[in-house]
Scaffold this motif. Sequence first.
Motif, PDB file in Angstrom:
ATOM      1  N   SER A  28       0.413  -1.423  -0.250  1.00 34.27           N
ATOM      2  CA  SER A  28      -0.188  -0.139  -0.259  1.00 34.27           C
ATOM      3  C   SER A  28       0.620   1.139   0.073  1.00 34.27           C
ATOM      4  O   SER A  28       0.138   2.736   0.031  1.00 34.27           O
ATOM      5  N   LEU A  29       2.204   1.476  -0.066  1.00 35.37           N
ATOM      6  CA  LEU A  29       2.962   2.637  -0.138  1.00 35.37           C
ATOM      7  C   LEU A  29       3.975   1.977  -1.287  1.00 35.37           C
ATOM      8  O   LEU A  29       5.198   2.825  -1.032  1.00 35.37           O
ATOM      9  N   PHE A  42      10.064  -6.089  -1.370  1.00 38.14           N
ATOM     10  CA  PHE A  42       9.514  -6.614  -0.111  1.00 38.14           C
ATOM     11  C   PHE A  42       9.172  -5.094   0.051  1.00 38.14           C
ATOM     12  O   PHE A  42       7.823  -4.618   0.552  1.00 38.14           O
ATOM     13  N   LEU A  43      10.193  -4.206   0.604  1.00 37.76           N
ATOM     14  CA  LEU A  43       9.733  -3.128   1.147  1.00 37.76           C
ATOM     15  C   LEU A  43       9.925  -1.784  -0.289  1.00 37.76           C
ATOM     16  O   LEU A  43      10.129  -2.035  -1.592  1.00 37.76           O
ATOM     17  N   PRO A  44       8.628  -1.114   0.385  1.00 40.15           N
ATOM     18  CA  PRO A  44       8.268  -0.016  -1.189  1.00 40.15           C
ATOM     19  C   PRO A  44       9.682   0.971  -1.376  1.00 40.15           C
ATOM     20  O   PRO A  44      10.435   1.258  -0.309  1.00 40.15           O
ATOM     21  N   PHE A  47       9.033   5.236  -0.091  1.00 43.10           N
ATOM     22  CA  PHE A  47       7.811   5.153   0.893  1.00 43.10           C
ATOM     23  C   PHE A  47       7.021   5.902  -0.024  1.00 43.10           C
ATOM     24  O   PHE A  47       7.606   7.430   0.002  1.00 43.10           O
ATOM     25  N   GLU A  48       5.796   5.664  -0.768  1.00 46.89           N
ATOM     26  CA  GLU A  48       4.971   6.356  -1.049  1.00 46.89           C
ATOM     27  C   GLU A  48       3.570   6.379  -0.572  1.00 46.89           C
ATOM     28  O   GLU A  48       2.463   6.343  -0.194  1.00 46.89           O
ATOM     29  N   GLN A 235      -2.523  -0.730  -5.583  1.00 46.10           N
ATOM     30  CA  GLN A 235      -1.842  -0.701  -4.410  1.00 46.10           C
ATOM     31  C   GLN A 235      -2.739   1.123  -3.775  1.00 46.10           C
ATOM     32  O   GLN A 235      -2.269   0.714  -2.407  1.00 46.10           O
ATOM     33  N   LEU A 236      -3.376   1.557  -3.454  1.00 46.55           N
ATOM     34  CA  LEU A 236      -4.277   2.547  -3.633  1.00 46.55           C
ATOM     35  C   LEU A 236      -5.236   1.600  -2.492  1.00 46.55           C
ATOM     36  O   LEU A 236      -5.486   2.272  -1.356  1.00 46.55           O
TER      37      LEU A 236
END
Lengths: 270, 290, 432
Positions: A28-29, A42-44, A47-48, A235-236
Amino acid sequence: MPKRLAYLVLVAGAAVMLLPFLASLFNSLKTYADYIAVPPGFLPDPFEWSNWTQVWERAPFGVYAANSLLIASLAAFGNVLSSAMVGHALARMKLPARGALLTAALATMMLPTVVTIIPSFILFREFGWLDTFLPLIVPFWLATPFGIFLMRQSFLAVPKEFEEAATIDGAGPWRVFTRIHLPLVKPALATLTVFTFMSSWGAVLEPTVYLTSPDKLTLPIGVMGLRGQFVGNDQLVTAAALMSLLPILVLFLIAQRYFVRGAMAAGLKG
Amino acid sequence: MASLRDRLWATLFASPYLAHLILLTAWPVLALAYLSFTDYDTVSDPEWVGLDNYTRLLGDEAFWSSLGNTGVFALLYVPAQTVLALVLAVALNQKIRFIPLLRGAYFVPVVSSWVVIAYVADSVFNPRTGSANTVLGWFGIDPQAWLNSPALVIPTLAAVAVWKGVGYMMVLFLAALQAIPQERYEAAMVDGGNAWHRFRHITVPGVSGTTFLVLVLSTITTLQAFEQVYVMTDGGPSGASELTVLYMYRQGFQFFQLGYAAAIAWVLFAIILLFTLVQLWLQRRWVHYA
Amino acid sequence: MRARTPAALIALLAMAACGSGPAAESDGRTTITLGYYAEAGGPADGTMRKLVADFMKANPTVNVKIESAAYDEFYTRLRTQLAGRKAPDVWLSDGALVQEYAGRKSLRDLNDLAKSLNADDYYGIDLIRKSDPQGRLFGFPQGAQTAVLFYNRTMFKQAGLAEPTGEWTYDDLMAAAKKLTKDTNGDGKPDVYGFRSYSKSFTESWWPLVKAFGGDILDDGGKVAVDSQPARDGLNWMLKAMHEEKVSPDVVTTDALGGSQTLFPSGVVAMQLGIYARIQTAAQGDIDFGVAPMPKGPGGKRGEIANINSWVINSASADPQAKAAWKWIEFFSGEGPQTAWTQIGEAVPINKKVAASPAFLEPGKPPAGRQVFLDALAVADDLGLNPVWSEYTGALAKPITSALSKEVPVDAALKTAQADAQAAIDRFTPGG
């Protein structure tokens, strides 16, 4: 089971339960490009954080949340009140055809809502209730089988002496119910409250069928409404879905023992 | 002793449920019975067509394959859910620390709605971005398409359903385990029975009532698996996860063939009834009430 | 305390029950509800809301209430609204669905209202009329979709290939696709493909292919016609691309990787058949891409098809509402709003003047040469529309998808498709 093995099983299981939530939180980020990137990270990166705020700009999430809260609260209150009354009648009052009613309650437990949704839809259409909250609330005010069994169980466990003393003092049946018996089954009331709240909060089928105006939607339906046809924005939607989970998660953390107690109570009657 | 006044009061207390039985049980069942003999598109009045809907049902391959899908889903989901829940409950029934914390972890999926679960599950089973394929990759196994694969879609749905529901069933078993008198285990220890022996001869019979309940609840869940499938696959890919309830919903609310949908609903009633009777019969044979 | 609780509850219940009710019209204004599908908060939604505001400014006697949702949700909701007799006065219908509503008598015939506009100035009116057995006009064009060949220019350049031309055949496409397919991670299997052949949205997949190979889905009499040699040839070409030449991801992989939504924008495929709206997703993927005419089949046909998304008016709406709704449709078809709509790049404008203007043809963003959409539209066939569109195309798609997944032979699949789809059409009797 040896303790060490028990820990291993439980911790591994808990990781399986929770890691997907963490992964979707990271999803989601992500930016859309990051989200569809092959191979996936795995990690954004980056980061959004704005995804979570963007959701609020795209849809009236406050309205959805308020609707969900109103519906779930009224459903929970109605179910607790009505199920307690019916459970009380079954456990502590001289109800004619008690056995038949209990069997009927068992039978309705076997009738999934989805199977009866078409005639219910026709009924509520005739009542003029479509696109109102009533079809999502009123059925809970008519008691649910789970609620009836839970409350009956609890009232059966209340000693007779309280009631007898009150009756000698001249208390009527309503007074005995509200003043003597209800306070004694508070844990069961709490359990039924959280259970009804939870199932109403997460419902998909009924709000899909009964609610249509944009300002009347509930959170799950609002989240599903974000799924685009032409544009990739999962993602949103993930951010929106997780947001809709937050309130119920908080409720769960506060009232965990009632969730568990409710489940256990349901188990013991088997 | 039961005066008329007492009975009136009792009836008054029970009245919400009497209304429930009329509006939400009797009416739907009767209305569905009538509609199943009609052609009804919600706009024009229902038109009597006799047994047409039922004869169409007999020859409707999509309907039969939806029943098959429902059966496969149930066969995968019910036993897996029951066994896993019992194992976890036995583990949780030890005198260990952090019980509320551990138990809480298993309840997070339980309290999440299917819309949330759909997106959380996507982070695992998305064929491109999900972690399931990453994990398979560690063992040199080819990536799978999961919910997009006709062969894997129902097993994947069942796995997600178990993941979501196992915490609840675990607590049901926990309650039953705690009700087993500790003396029995102690007696068995004195007799020299090993752990498996104790599990097989004390635990399993001790929770048989709950096992039965879990089986009933899980079976009902598979028949109500509408929301999960509706949100996660909508019956796809090309009908491979079309469960009967979803097929019924589609006929009714997508194709406006409410008469046909009503006939499907009646078949579902019959199946649910059959299952309930079978399970009641099994209960009499299996369950040991201590 | 006991007296207050019920009072508060009744108030809450009243709140819960509050229906929308007919809006107060004492000020002489006509209120209409307007439904459309758009991603919430996306460019289409924003533009539509702005246009509605402009419309109300220009028509102070009309008040518009918006009911919008993303595509799937919008139609789920619309179906229950129609069943509950609560549908909007005017809504944006996917062109493929106009006949579904018309067949169930939910739509108003716009023939008389449409006389206020000159039909020659707009694309799509003929196709809408053609889809109705009696030639009535149940919708007015809102935006046109037609499929063309999308190609990734960067990938073509890297492979040293000339870009597709209007003379391309499906053989040329296959040859180019072979050169574009790559195994980038060396595991012996391709992970970048030349061409996406399968898509769940079949108007960008087997439908035009069957037509390009000389077949058809429905014949001119409205009968299903897929059990034919050309249709088998079309599907076999796709099977060859997916399973023999392996220049296309197979069915499962296509869906698994996100279908037409993500395969092309993420650079996993170099070419696809795509409707105009795919420009939006491609732009999101930040790739350089072009468009070319559909490739030709063996007989020289390209199989162009068009879907004319349309405004439709509820047959249950009263005359004042219908007239106000028509005013909105007129407004939306005008040059100003059509230009604004064109700028979001979601559909080919139906106003011919706007379609011929630089606003559409040279928006300064890829793809260049958008004229190919207009050329395709000019010769495009309709989609074989009828009142059971969702059901009969579902009956077609299921066996055809199974055949493309190699679960059943093409022959058998097309026989099943033919029989099931025809049964769905035959079952429908117009409501009395």
